[in-house]
Structures are given as structure tokens and as C-alpha cells.
Design an enzyme around this catalytic site. Structure first.
Site, PDB file in Angstrom:
ATOM      1  N   THR A   4       0.951  -1.185  -0.104  1.00  0.00           N
ATOM      2  CA  THR A   4      -0.002  -0.019  -0.004  1.00  0.00           C
ATOM      3  C   THR A   4       0.711   1.248  -0.138  1.00  0.00           C
ATOM      4  OG1 THR A   4      -1.934  -0.992   1.165  1.00  0.00           O
ATOM      5  CG2 THR A   4      -1.873   1.353   1.282  1.00  0.00           C
TER       6      THR A   4
ATOM      7  N   ASN B  35      -5.981  -9.041  -7.145  1.00  0.00           N
ATOM      8  CA  ASN B  35      -5.922  -9.507  -6.012  1.00  0.00           C
ATOM      9  C   ASN B  35      -7.275 -10.075  -5.565  1.00  0.00           C
ATOM     10  OD1 ASN B  35      -6.579  -6.575  -6.141  1.00  0.00           O
ATOM     11  ND2 ASN B  35      -7.370  -6.895  -3.860  1.00  0.00           N
TER      12      ASN B  35
ATOM     13  N   GLN C  56       0.460  -9.865  -5.911  1.00  0.00           N
ATOM     14  CA  GLN C  56      -0.124 -11.203  -6.000  1.00  0.00           C
ATOM     15  C   GLN C  56       0.437 -12.226  -6.934  1.00  0.00           C
ATOM     16  OE1 GLN C  56      -2.534 -12.408  -3.970  1.00  0.00           O
ATOM     17  NE2 GLN C  56      -3.329 -10.218  -3.056  1.00  0.00           N
TER      18      GLN C  56
ATOM     19  N   ALA D 171       5.871  -8.503   1.439  1.00  0.00           N
ATOM     20  CA  ALA D 171       6.354  -9.803   1.684  1.00  0.00           C
ATOM     21  C   ALA D 171       5.349 -10.743   2.090  1.00  0.00           C
ATOM     22  CB  ALA D 171       7.369  -9.704   2.846  1.00  0.00           C
ATOM     23  N   HIS D 172       4.247 -10.350   2.837  1.00  0.00           N
ATOM     24  CA  HIS D 172       3.156 -11.158   3.707  1.00  0.00           C
ATOM     25  C   HIS D 172       2.753 -11.962   2.385  1.00  0.00           C
ATOM     26  CE1 HIS D 172      -0.466  -8.905   3.716  1.00  0.00           C
ATOM     27  NE2 HIS D 172       0.106  -7.933   3.390  1.00  0.00           N
TER      28      HIS D 172
ATOM     29  N   THR E 235      13.618   4.764  10.173  1.00  0.00           N
ATOM     30  CA  THR E 235      14.471   3.486  10.535  1.00  0.00           C
ATOM     31  C   THR E 235      14.161   2.437  10.007  1.00  0.00           C
ATOM     32  OG1 THR E 235      14.774   4.633  12.586  1.00  0.00           O
ATOM     33  CG2 THR E 235      15.353   2.340  12.408  1.00  0.00           C
TER      34      THR E 235
ATOM     35  N   CYS F 228      -9.033  -5.780   1.946  1.00  0.00           N
ATOM     36  CA  CYS F 228      -9.199  -4.380   2.535  1.00  0.00           C
ATOM     37  C   CYS F 228     -10.770  -4.197   2.472  1.00  0.00           C
ATOM     38  CB  CYS F 228      -8.538  -3.513   1.464  1.00  0.00           C
ATOM     39  SG  CYS F 228      -7.035  -3.727   1.178  1.00  0.00           S
TER      40      CYS F 228
END
Length: 412
Positions: free
Chosen positions: A76, A171, A201, A222-223, A259, A355
Site C-alpha cells: 500500500t 487480488n 499477488q 512480503a506477506h 529507521t 481491504c
């Protein structure tokens, strides 16, 4: 992932379980290698080496140069960074009239004025679609299979076009977009435009380096491929100039301040390496499971529409979909009630994108494909992953038909 024989997790398009390789790679950065990579001492330099090693790996896997990889919190943010960054949204308000474009009047206006500045397909993830709408951009329709209308796209782009964003894989439906053809069209009609693709995806199922080689910007997270949540990247090709969204530090060559989440970045690279190296075998295995699930449900449950496919005399052509996608619409059923019944049987799925799945409103994707509101209200997204088992498919095949039958009987 520990498999539960009484559960079928079929919501991998929403998120996937962390793979062992990513977990093991991340572990040291939670304790002994915890330092802030922006520091100057040895421990900080050690952390920065891990970040840069991950950057090198992502670049290698996705056909980029290390300097083109911008780490961020997920897709996002990467999508927002691409859209607002190219549009220069930080300048004097930077937000035009909101609202979805793409009707005949807007198409004609864009063509007569040299093309719309910001363009995306009508089926984009909200991470792209909402920023485009906030900027007063133009959306381009799709056909009944969910594939972008190239003729309409050619009418809305031109010498004024700054950005065109079209996702590699949808998606909700799992439909693959023809990025190479879009790139050819841009080269002809709007060579100055930046081409962005949300490839979130696609990683587990397609060769993203090949499919997206014509894109100037690529979003990853990544997820969706068994990495950690909160880690993603925007690949921005050399020479693409964009404004950052987050200021206040010199990280990522001043393109994304803050960071670094070292553990998550390391996990992103580890999961990506596993996904890419096992992609072909996983896609072959999972496509057979997906076909079994789709074909069984269509055979035993009447009045079912499978999206993104072509029905032929030889059977169902799913060549335009990724292996993990089984998206069906059940007439006379409401998704919310169906998901409730399925959850009681241990089948976990969704109605649309993760979402939107809290609202149970028919999706903008299905509307763009011309699926009626009534039929779309019965949509079911069954998304398989690289660790999906035969037992999970068997459970779904047993649970879904009686659940649909129960709801239809109650509504009769």
C-alpha cells in the site's frame, strides 16, 4: 506452517503464513543484531550490511539494480509512493477533484487535451485506485474476463500522461494483465509516461522479473509470499524521478525516510528467494488443486459463475489466471452468510479483497467486469497458497455445497 486437519485456510490472497526460512533469517535481528542501521558503530554497520544484502537479493530476483530497490512498509505504501510520487502530490494541495473517472465524457476530454495525466485500470487495489481518484485521475475499463481494455487505454493516454498503473495480477480474481502489450501501447502513444505495476499477488506464481520487465516501477510486499507483514519494496528504475511521501531522514537515498525494519527486510528477501526458487513446482501442484476445487463446485452446485475464465467445449480455460485463484459467484446467496457457515466448518475464505471484506459490499472489480450486483453479492474468493494441501481442498469441497444449499433453501 502446522497444518490443522480440521481447517482449510483458503485466504492466501489476504496473507500467507511465515515460511521457516524467513523466520530463521529474521530471528537474529530481534536480539543480538538489533542495532539501528543508520548508526556509525560496528553494530550499526552490521545491521546495514544485512539491509544491503537483502537489497541485493531483491534486485537479483526481480530483475533490478540494487539502487533501484526502495524498502517500505508494504505494497500500500509502495503503491501510494508510486502514484503520489510521480504526480508530485506534495505541491500546493496536490489533490484534484475526487471521484472515479473513465466514462465516455472523460475519455473524450482526455483524448482531446493530450491524454489524462494519471491513469489506472478500474480493477486496481485501493492502494492505487484511491490515490488516482484523489488526484482526479482516469480509470480504464476491463472486459468480462477482467482484462484491461487496450483500446480504451489508447484513447485516454497521450503527451500529457505522467503515470499509468496496471496491476500484474488482480487480488480478487487472480486475472493476469498483459503488461507487455500495455508497454508497447505506451511506447507508441505516451513514451514519456511512467509505467507502474502492483505485482503483489504474482510473486509465488509468475516470473515477475520477466512479466514486469517493461514496467518502470514495481510494488511488492512480503506477506503475500510467506514473508513478514510490514515489509515491502518499490522498485523504481534508474532515471525515474519521484517525490517521497515520508521526510525527515536520509534513508533509502532520501526516497523513504525512517529507521529500517531490519528483521522484516531480511525476512522479505528470504521469503522472496524461496518463492522464486520453488515457483514453477508450486504453481504446477497448486493449479491442479485449484482446478479440482473449481470443477467440483461447479459440477455439484447449480448457478455458479467462475470469474476470469473462458468456458470452451474442451473445458474451462484458466490460462489468464494465477494458479492459486478460485473465485466464484453463487446466485441467490449472500457472501456474509456463506462465510459464516463456512467458518463453522473450518473453511476460511473471503468475499472480496481483504481491504473490503469487512463491509460485504459487491466489489468494484466485479462491477467493472460487468457482473450484476445481485450475482456479485454471492462472491467467494478461495485463494490457495504454496502450502495448501489436498486435505484442505477436500474439506472445502465437502463444506461449500451444503452451505450454499442451506442458504438458498432459507431464502426460497
Amino acid at each position: 506452517m502446522t497444518q490443522n486437519p480440521d481447517c482449510a485456510y483458503l485466504d492466501h490472497a489476504a496473507t500467507t503464513p511465515l515460511c521457516t526460512e524467513a523466520l530463521e533469517a529474521m530471528q537474529p535481528f530481534f536480539d543480538e543484531r538489533f542495532a539501528n542501521p543508520s548508526g556509525a558503530h560496528w553494530m550499526a554497520r552490521d545491521a546495514m550490511r544485512a539491509v544491503n544484502d537483502a537489497r541485493d537479493k531483491i534486485a537479483e530476483l526481480f530483475g533490478a539494480e540494487p539502487g533501484e530497490v526502495v524498502f517500505c512498509s508494504g505494497a500500500t505504501e509502495a503503491d501510494n509512493l508510486a502514484v503520489f510520487g510521480i504526480a508530485g502530490a506534495g505541491q500546493a494541495g496536490g489533490v484534484a477533484n475526487a471521484g472515479r473517472a473513465g466514462d465516455a465524457d472523460r475519455v473524450g476530454m482526455a483524448a482531446s487535451t493530450g491524454g489524462a495525466e494519471i491513469v489506472c485500470s478500474a480493477i486496481e487495489h485501493p492502494g492505487v485506485l484511491v490515490p488516482v481518484e484523489r488526484l482526479g485521475g482516469t480509470t480504464v475499463g476491463v472486459d468480462s474476463k477482467g482484462i484491461i481494455n487496450l483500446e480504451e487505454l489508447s484513447q485516454v493516454i497521450g503527451k500529457n500522461t505522467k503515470l499509468v498503473s496496471v496491476m500484474l495480477v488482480n487480488n480478487e480474481t487472480g486475472v493476469i494483465q498483459p503488461l507487455a502489450e500495455i508497454a508497447e501501447l505506451l511506447a507508441e502513444r505516451a513514451p514519456q509516461a511512467v509505467f507502474h505495476t502492483d505485482a503483489v499477488q504474482a510473486v509465488s506464481w509468475l516470473d515477475v522479473a520477466e512479466h514486469a520487465k517493461s514496467a518502470h516501477m514495481i510494488s511488492l510486499t512480503a506477506h503475500k509470499f510467506r514473508g513478514p507483514k510490514g515489509a515491502g519494496a518499490l522498485i523504481a528504475r534508474r532515471g525515474v524521478d519521484f517525490r517521497p511521501l515520508i521526510f525527515g531522514g536520509g534513508q533509502e537515498r532520501e526516497r523513504r525516510a525512517g529507521t529500517h525494519n531490519v528483521a522484516a527486510i531480511v525476512g522479505l528477501a528470504a521469503a522472496a528467494e524461496i518463492a522464486v526458487s520453488h515457483r514453477v513446482a508450486n504453481a504446477q501442484r497448486v493449479s491442479l488443486l485449484r482446478d479440482q476445487l473449481s470443477d467440483h463446485l461447479k459440477a455439484v452446485v447449480p448457478n455458479v459463475v467462475e470469474t476470469g475464465v473462458v468456458e470452451t467445449a474442451a473445458g474451462t480455460d484458466r490460462s489468464h489466471k494465477i494458479a492459486g485463484s478460485c473465485h466464484l459467484c453463487f446466485a441467490g446467496v449472500e457472501s456474509e452468510a456463506l462465510l459464516f457457515l463456512l467458518e463453522r466448518e473450518g473453511v476460511y475464505a473471503s468475499a472480496a479483497s481483504s481491504c473490503a471484506s469487512g463491509a460485504f459490499e459487491p466489489s468494484h472489480v466485479l462491477a467493472a467486469m460487468g457482473i450484476s450486483r445481485e450475482l456479485a453479492k454471492g462472491s467467494l474468493r478461495l485463494s490457495l497458497g504454496t502450502c495448501t494441501t489436498q486435505a484442505e481442498i477436500d474439506l472445502a469441497c465437502r463444506a461449500i455445497p451444503p452451505a450454499v444449499g442451506q442458504l438458498r433453501k432459507a431464502a426460497a
